[in-house]
Structure formats: C-alpha cells, structure tokens
Design a protein around this motif. Structure first.
Motif, mmCIF file in Angstrom:
data_model
loop_
_atom_site.group_PDB
_atom_site.id
_atom_site.type_symbol
_atom_site.label_atom_id
_atom_site.label_comp_id
_atom_site.label_asym_id
_atom_site.label_seq_id
_atom_site.Cartn_x
_atom_site.Cartn_y
_atom_site.Cartn_z
ATOM 1 N N VAL A 181 -0.167 17.677 -21.480
ATOM 2 C CA VAL A 181 -0.262 16.250 -21.180
ATOM 3 C C VAL A 181 -1.092 15.572 -22.263
ATOM 4 N N ASN A 182 -0.528 14.530 -22.872
ATOM 5 C CA ASN A 182 -1.235 13.757 -23.887
ATOM 6 C C ASN A 182 -1.470 12.362 -23.301
ATOM 7 N N LEU A 183 -2.706 12.054 -22.973
ATOM 8 C CA LEU A 183 -3.023 10.785 -22.317
ATOM 9 C C LEU A 183 -2.777 9.580 -23.218
ATOM 10 N N MET A 203 2.974 -2.420 -18.700
ATOM 11 C CA MET A 203 1.771 -2.364 -17.866
ATOM 12 C C MET A 203 0.574 -2.874 -18.667
ATOM 13 N N VAL A 204 -0.393 -3.497 -17.963
ATOM 14 C CA VAL A 204 -1.611 -4.003 -18.593
ATOM 15 C C VAL A 204 -2.810 -3.564 -17.760
ATOM 16 N N TYR A 205 -3.992 -3.598 -18.396
ATOM 17 C CA TYR A 205 -5.217 -3.268 -17.667
ATOM 18 C C TYR A 205 -5.536 -4.377 -16.677
ATOM 19 N N ALA A 206 -6.237 -4.034 -15.551
ATOM 20 C CA ALA A 206 -6.601 -5.010 -14.530
ATOM 21 C C ALA A 206 -7.764 -5.873 -15.011
ATOM 22 N N ILE A 235 0.875 8.756 -22.954
ATOM 23 C CA ILE A 235 1.191 8.137 -21.662
ATOM 24 C C ILE A 235 0.760 6.671 -21.663
ATOM 25 N N ARG A 236 -0.436 6.370 -22.171
ATOM 26 C CA ARG A 236 -0.922 4.987 -22.217
ATOM 27 C C ARG A 236 -0.023 4.124 -23.107
ATOM 28 N N ASN A 240 3.806 -0.176 -23.768
ATOM 29 C CA ASN A 240 4.893 -0.679 -24.605
ATOM 30 C C ASN A 240 6.242 -0.693 -23.881
ATOM 31 N N GLU A 241 6.591 0.410 -23.236
ATOM 32 C CA GLU A 241 7.915 0.499 -22.633
ATOM 33 C C GLU A 241 7.966 -0.090 -21.235
#
Length: 179
Positions: free
Chosen positions: A125-127, A140-143, A130-131, A136-137
């Motif tokens: 798993v490469n975090l 999703m954005v940070y809260a 994933i981020r 990008n795809e």
C-alpha cells in the motif's frame, strides 16, 4: 638384593638394653616366628532352655491370624490401585504437555505467517498514490475546520451513525454513561 627368583637376606643380631638378642631380617620375605601365641578357646556354652512363657510368646509371634492376612491383602490391592492410577495420571500429563508444546509451536508458526502477510500488505500500500488518486481522479478534498465535529463516546470504542451527531458532541443520553 634380588637376583632372579632368589632373595638374598641379611640377618643381624642386635642387643637391646635388656640384654636380649633380637634378630632382624632384611629382604622381601619374612619367616614365621618359631612360636605361636596362645589362643583362648571360647568356652563352650550350652544353650539355655527357654521358659515355657517365652516359648509360648515365640509361637504366638510366628502365628499370623486370618484377619491380619486379609488386612495385608487389602492394603496391597489398594496400593496397587493407587500406583496404577498414579502411572495413568503421569502418562496423561505427559501427553497433554506434548500436545501443548505442539500447539504452541503451531501458534508461533501462525503468528509468524500472519505478521509476514501483514507486512507484505502494508508494504504494497502506497499512501501517496492513494491520496493522489483520490484528489485527482475522484475529486476528493480535505475537510474544512467548520466541517469537523469532535464528540465523546463513553459507551464504546466505535460509533454506528444512524442519525446526526448533536451539537454538544455527546452521543449517549443516559445519565449513568455521562458520569
């Protein structure tokens, strides 16, 4: 000195202060003295006759009663049963100890295999990837800070959310849980 099988002896006579001549023998063989010490012969003793009471007591001591034989047989059987049970218990303990050792070995192997698989999964798993993919795809954005609500959950270590979290941040409504 010894030459071959012969022994050369030297005899000397000395006089001691009491004017008695003594013979000294030098070498590896010594002759027996000409005299033998007197031995005291043991006095022949006739065996004394035991009294009638003593003979009666001896006969009673040699006699074994039936009750004594039954008691000794029961004690021997009881001892045999105890010994057999002891041997069975020891063999059962030994077999259980071997079984426990085998299970501990198996548990250690399973733990090692589990840790190995966990490490393989965690390494795969490469975090950062994933981020990047999530931002990008999937868009999703940070809260933001106003979107984050902190709450206390004294009832357990996880929450199943079926409704909105209250503004005060306390999930449990019971007084016992809140204290």
């Amino acid at each position: 000195m010894a030459t071959g099988n012969r022994t050369v002896r030297r005899q000397t006579y000395r006089q001691n202060p009491s004017n008695v001549r003594q013979m000294y023998v030098y070498g590896n063989t010594v002759t027996k003295p000409a005299y033998e010490p007197k031995r005291h012969a043991p006095e022949t003793q006739r065996p004394q006759r035991a009294s009638r009471q003593v003979r009666k007591n001896r006969r009673q001591a040699m006699h074994i009663s039936k009750a004594y034989v039954v008691f000794m047989a029961a004690a021997a059987i009881l001892m045999l049963v105890v010994c057999v049970n002891y041997v069975q218990l020891r063999s059962e303990i030994t077999s259980r100890s071997k079984n426990i050792s085998a299970m501990q070995t198996e548990l250690a192997q399973m733990r090692e295999e589990n840790n190995t698989r966990y490490n393989v999964i965690m390494d795969s798993v490469n975090l950062d990837e994933i981020r990047t993919k999530a931002m990008n795809e999937l868009g999703m954005v940070y809260a933001n800070k106003d979107q984050i609500v902190e709450y206390d959950n004294p009832a357990g270590d996880y929450v199943k959310q079926y409704e909105n979290i209250p503004e005060d941040g306390v999930l449990a409504s019971s007084k016992k849980v809140q204290e």
